[in-house]
Design a protein around this motif. Sequence first.
Motif, PDB file in Angstrom:
ATOM      1  N   ILE A 197       7.550  53.598   2.319  1.00 52.79           N
ATOM      2  CA  ILE A 197       9.136  53.337   1.959  1.00 52.79           C
ATOM      3  C   ILE A 197       9.516  52.085   2.656  1.00 52.79           C
ATOM      4  N   PRO A 198       9.097  51.452   4.077  1.00 51.84           N
ATOM      5  CA  PRO A 198       9.837  50.183   4.496  1.00 51.84           C
ATOM      6  C   PRO A 198       9.258  49.173   3.719  1.00 51.84           C
ATOM      7  N   GLN A 199       8.235  49.153   3.127  1.00 50.74           N
ATOM      8  CA  GLN A 199       7.634  48.052   2.189  1.00 50.74           C
ATOM      9  C   GLN A 199       8.641  47.974   0.940  1.00 50.74           C
ATOM     10  N   ARG A 200       9.158  48.939   0.443  1.00 47.09           N
ATOM     11  CA  ARG A 200       9.875  49.009  -0.676  1.00 47.09           C
ATOM     12  C   ARG A 200      11.171  48.208  -0.486  1.00 47.09           C
ATOM     13  N   LEU A 201      11.754  48.333   1.075  1.00 50.65           N
ATOM     14  CA  LEU A 201      13.002  47.670   1.383  1.00 50.65           C
ATOM     15  C   LEU A 201      12.421  46.004   1.170  1.00 50.65           C
ATOM     16  N   VAL A 202      11.318  45.861   1.885  1.00 53.87           N
ATOM     17  CA  VAL A 202      11.060  44.217   2.082  1.00 53.87           C
ATOM     18  C   VAL A 202      10.498  43.790   0.707  1.00 53.87           C
ATOM     19  N   ASP A 203      10.038  44.703  -0.349  1.00 55.12           N
ATOM     20  CA  ASP A 203       9.714  44.230  -1.682  1.00 55.12           C
ATOM     21  C   ASP A 203      11.008  44.058  -2.459  1.00 55.12           C
ATOM     22  N   ALA A 204      12.123  44.843  -2.584  1.00 57.79           N
ATOM     23  CA  ALA A 204      13.411  44.799  -2.908  1.00 57.79           C
ATOM     24  C   ALA A 204      13.767  43.311  -2.599  1.00 57.79           C
ATOM     25  N   ALA A 205      14.106  43.241  -1.198  1.00 59.25           N
ATOM     26  CA  ALA A 205      14.503  41.933  -0.734  1.00 59.25           C
ATOM     27  C   ALA A 205      13.719  40.625  -1.373  1.00 59.25           C
ATOM     28  N   GLN A 206      12.579  40.643  -1.325  1.00 59.35           N
ATOM     29  CA  GLN A 206      11.691  39.477  -1.865  1.00 59.35           C
ATOM     30  C   GLN A 206      12.095  39.357  -3.130  1.00 59.35           C
ATOM     31  N   SER A 207      12.030  40.551  -3.970  1.00 65.17           N
ATOM     32  CA  SER A 207      12.486  40.078  -5.497  1.00 65.17           C
ATOM     33  C   SER A 207      13.972  39.881  -5.987  1.00 65.17           C
ATOM     34  N   GLY A 208      14.985  39.839  -4.672  1.00 64.85           N
ATOM     35  CA  GLY A 208      16.284  39.456  -4.972  1.00 64.85           C
ATOM     36  C   GLY A 208      16.960  40.888  -5.576  1.00 64.85           C
ATOM     37  N   ASP A 209      16.565  42.000  -5.345  1.00 69.16           N
ATOM     38  CA  ASP A 209      17.152  43.257  -5.999  1.00 69.16           C
ATOM     39  C   ASP A 209      18.192  43.787  -5.173  1.00 69.16           C
ATOM     40  N   VAL A 210      19.255  43.165  -5.352  1.00 69.11           N
ATOM     41  CA  VAL A 210      20.318  43.628  -4.035  1.00 69.11           C
ATOM     42  C   VAL A 210      20.898  45.021  -4.402  1.00 69.11           C
ATOM     43  N   THR A 211      20.882  45.441  -5.560  1.00 65.88           N
ATOM     44  CA  THR A 211      21.198  46.877  -5.783  1.00 65.88           C
ATOM     45  C   THR A 211      20.414  48.021  -4.886  1.00 65.88           C
ATOM     46  N   LEU A 212      18.860  47.606  -5.198  1.00 66.63           N
ATOM     47  CA  LEU A 212      17.927  48.495  -4.629  1.00 66.63           C
ATOM     48  C   LEU A 212      17.957  48.239  -3.214  1.00 66.63           C
ATOM     49  N   VAL A 213      18.172  47.050  -2.522  1.00 70.32           N
ATOM     50  CA  VAL A 213      18.419  46.786  -1.321  1.00 70.32           C
ATOM     51  C   VAL A 213      19.345  47.790  -0.553  1.00 70.32           C
ATOM     52  N   GLN A 214      20.557  47.719  -1.212  1.00 75.04           N
ATOM     53  CA  GLN A 214      21.779  48.445  -0.637  1.00 75.04           C
ATOM     54  C   GLN A 214      21.641  50.000  -0.840  1.00 75.04           C
ATOM     55  N   GLN A 215      20.952  50.601  -2.010  1.00 74.08           N
ATOM     56  CA  GLN A 215      20.556  51.687  -2.006  1.00 74.08           C
ATOM     57  C   GLN A 215      19.677  52.208  -0.867  1.00 74.08           C
ATOM     58  N   LEU A 216      18.552  51.372  -0.554  1.00 78.59           N
ATOM     59  CA  LEU A 216      17.536  51.791   0.221  1.00 78.59           C
ATOM     60  C   LEU A 216      18.205  51.791   2.037  1.00 78.59           C
ATOM     61  N   LEU A 217      18.990  50.987   1.907  1.00 79.91           N
ATOM     62  CA  LEU A 217      19.931  50.961   3.122  1.00 79.91           C
ATOM     63  C   LEU A 217      20.712  52.153   3.423  1.00 79.91           C
ATOM     64  N   ASP A 218      21.428  52.453   2.233  1.00 79.01           N
ATOM     65  CA  ASP A 218      22.318  53.691   2.468  1.00 79.01           C
ATOM     66  C   ASP A 218      21.797  55.048   2.629  1.00 79.01           C
ATOM     67  N   GLU A 219      20.368  55.137   2.167  1.00 77.44           N
ATOM     68  CA  GLU A 219      19.631  56.110   2.512  1.00 77.44           C
ATOM     69  C   GLU A 219      19.255  56.244   4.194  1.00 77.44           C
ATOM     70  N   GLY A 220      19.340  55.043   4.738  1.00 78.21           N
ATOM     71  CA  GLY A 220      19.138  55.399   6.200  1.00 78.21           C
ATOM     72  C   GLY A 220      17.978  55.592   6.689  1.00 78.21           C
ATOM     73  N   VAL A 221      16.794  55.457   6.122  1.00 84.58           N
ATOM     74  CA  VAL A 221      15.653  55.807   6.681  1.00 84.58           C
ATOM     75  C   VAL A 221      14.826  54.586   7.440  1.00 84.58           C
ATOM     76  N   TYR A 222      15.337  53.609   7.523  1.00 85.46           N
ATOM     77  CA  TYR A 222      14.908  52.307   7.988  1.00 85.46           C
ATOM     78  C   TYR A 222      15.088  52.008   9.499  1.00 85.46           C
ATOM     79  N   GLU A 223      14.028  51.612  10.062  1.00 89.56           N
ATOM     80  CA  GLU A 223      14.391  51.104  11.540  1.00 89.56           C
ATOM     81  C   GLU A 223      14.572  49.621  11.466  1.00 89.56           C
TER      82      GLU A 223
END
Length: 181
Positions: free
Chosen positions: A9-35
Amino acid sequence: MKTVVNATIPQRLVDAAQSGDVTLVQQLLDEGVYEKPTYSRALMSAAAWGHRECVRVLVSVCYTNVDDSCALRMAAAYGHTECVRLLLPISDPKSHNSEALWAAAYEGHVDVVDVLFDVCDHKVALERLLTDLEIHSLNPQYFPGIVYLQQKIQAKKDNIALQEHVDASSVLCLQNTRRQL
């Protein structure tokens, strides 16, 4: 507080940021599962790839000076001026002997040099650049960003000298005016 169940799951956030998918980045942050360290890795990826909207979202959740300004150095090295501007409030531009400015000048990103010039220690960065070129027997003329930094430093010195001259002239004029009164 939610816990991370899947190690990928943390890698999903990194991958979304690297690919520029701001919608997915925001969605993953909203889930609140990251340190917080995952946020900084994602921020470095977004900065390196120049995804300013992802940087804008991630800057709001990262610690100040979270990773010793690595994201700023990445954005500067790759010439992402807008990302550099977004990262300055949470970064220490003088970290690692002003490496962000060093990288921008070395890579020829003069627009980034302009942004960083007044907030970095440009003398330290230039000294390091010239030392690196000397060690590798390289001519600074082949590095336009380094030449540009040298010119900016000289212009600043000239401006300071001119201001000192103007200040001294003003004092003399004031003294002459007082004598005449």
